[in-house]
Write a protein that holds these residues in place. Structure first.
Motif, PDB file in Angstrom:
ATOM      1  N   MET A  64       0.836  -1.195   0.000  1.00  0.00           N
ATOM      2  CA  MET A  64       0.000   0.000   0.000  1.00  0.00           C
ATOM      3  C   MET A  64       0.876   1.253   0.000  1.00  0.00           C
ATOM      4  O   MET A  64       0.695   2.122  -0.828  1.00  0.00           O
ATOM      5  CB  MET A  64      -0.937  -0.035   1.219  1.00  0.00           C
ATOM      6  N   ALA A  65       1.833   1.359   0.922  1.00  0.00           N
ATOM      7  CA  ALA A  65       2.690   2.538   1.002  1.00  0.00           C
ATOM      8  C   ALA A  65       3.537   2.675  -0.254  1.00  0.00           C
ATOM      9  O   ALA A  65       3.776   3.784  -0.720  1.00  0.00           O
ATOM     10  CB  ALA A  65       3.579   2.469   2.244  1.00  0.00           C
ATOM     11  N   ALA A  66       3.970   1.549  -0.815  1.00  0.00           N
ATOM     12  CA  ALA A  66       4.793   1.598  -2.029  1.00  0.00           C
ATOM     13  C   ALA A  66       4.014   2.245  -3.172  1.00  0.00           C
ATOM     14  O   ALA A  66       4.569   3.018  -3.950  1.00  0.00           O
ATOM     15  CB  ALA A  66       5.255   0.199  -2.415  1.00  0.00           C
ATOM     16  N   LEU A 109       1.679   4.491  -2.887  1.00  0.00           N
ATOM     17  CA  LEU A 109       1.609   5.920  -2.592  1.00  0.00           C
ATOM     18  C   LEU A 109       2.909   6.612  -2.989  1.00  0.00           C
ATOM     19  O   LEU A 109       2.888   7.682  -3.611  1.00  0.00           O
ATOM     20  CB  LEU A 109       1.329   6.148  -1.104  1.00  0.00           C
ATOM     21  N   TYR A 110       4.038   5.987  -2.678  1.00  0.00           N
ATOM     22  CA  TYR A 110       5.332   6.571  -3.051  1.00  0.00           C
ATOM     23  C   TYR A 110       5.494   6.614  -4.564  1.00  0.00           C
ATOM     24  O   TYR A 110       6.069   7.556  -5.108  1.00  0.00           O
ATOM     25  CB  TYR A 110       6.489   5.806  -2.399  1.00  0.00           C
ATOM     26  N   GLN A 111       4.967   5.621  -5.237  1.00  0.00           N
ATOM     27  CA  GLN A 111       5.025   5.593  -6.703  1.00  0.00           C
ATOM     28  C   GLN A 111       4.219   6.748  -7.290  1.00  0.00           C
ATOM     29  O   GLN A 111       4.672   7.436  -8.205  1.00  0.00           O
ATOM     30  CB  GLN A 111       4.490   4.249  -7.230  1.00  0.00           C
ATOM     31  N   LYS A 122       3.474   9.563  -5.801  1.00  0.00           N
ATOM     32  CA  LYS A 122       4.189  10.809  -5.494  1.00  0.00           C
ATOM     33  C   LYS A 122       5.368  11.009  -6.450  1.00  0.00           C
ATOM     34  O   LYS A 122       5.592  12.115  -6.941  1.00  0.00           O
ATOM     35  CB  LYS A 122       4.695  10.805  -4.050  1.00  0.00           C
TER      36      LYS A 122
END
Length: 109
Positions: free
Chosen positions: A1-3, A5-7, A9
């Motif tokens: 999930m966080a990955a 979001l970083y992608q 961004k």
């Protein structure tokens, strides 16, 4: 999930990572601007400007409206202007630090 979001961004910052797009966004901070005025301010071919504006429009960063035969672009929201001001402040500090270092290097010669 966080990955993911970083992608997203990273893709956002990549989308901003073009000198013409940054210049367009800076010009639009003054308010809605017709394409002909953007062309007068930016030394670029009309087709290239159109391409860059399309990227910004698809990303939802700018909006386009027609006033007769004129297309007018505007920032989609104030957050983009805030981001540009923040970047300017960060760069001012970084460049000032580099200027100090350069002066020290020159003094050491």
């Amino acid at each position: 999930m966080a990955a993911a979001l970083y992608q997203v961004k990273a893709e956002f910052f990549r989308m901003l990572g073009h000198p013409v797009r940054i210049r367009v966004l800076e010009l639009l901070q003054a308010g809605p601007t017709p394409v002909r005025e953007l062309l007068a301010e930016i030394d670029i071919e009309p087709s290239s400007l159109s391409q860059q504006l399309a990227v910004l429009r698809r990303a939802g960063i700018v909006t386009a409206s027609r006033e007769g035969s004129t297309v007018v672009y505007a920032l989609a929201g104030g957050d983009v202007a805030d981001l540009l001001r923040s970047a300017r402040r960060i760069l001012t500090v970084l460049l000032a630090d580099q200027g100090i270092l350069l002066a020290e290097l020159r003094a050491a010669d």
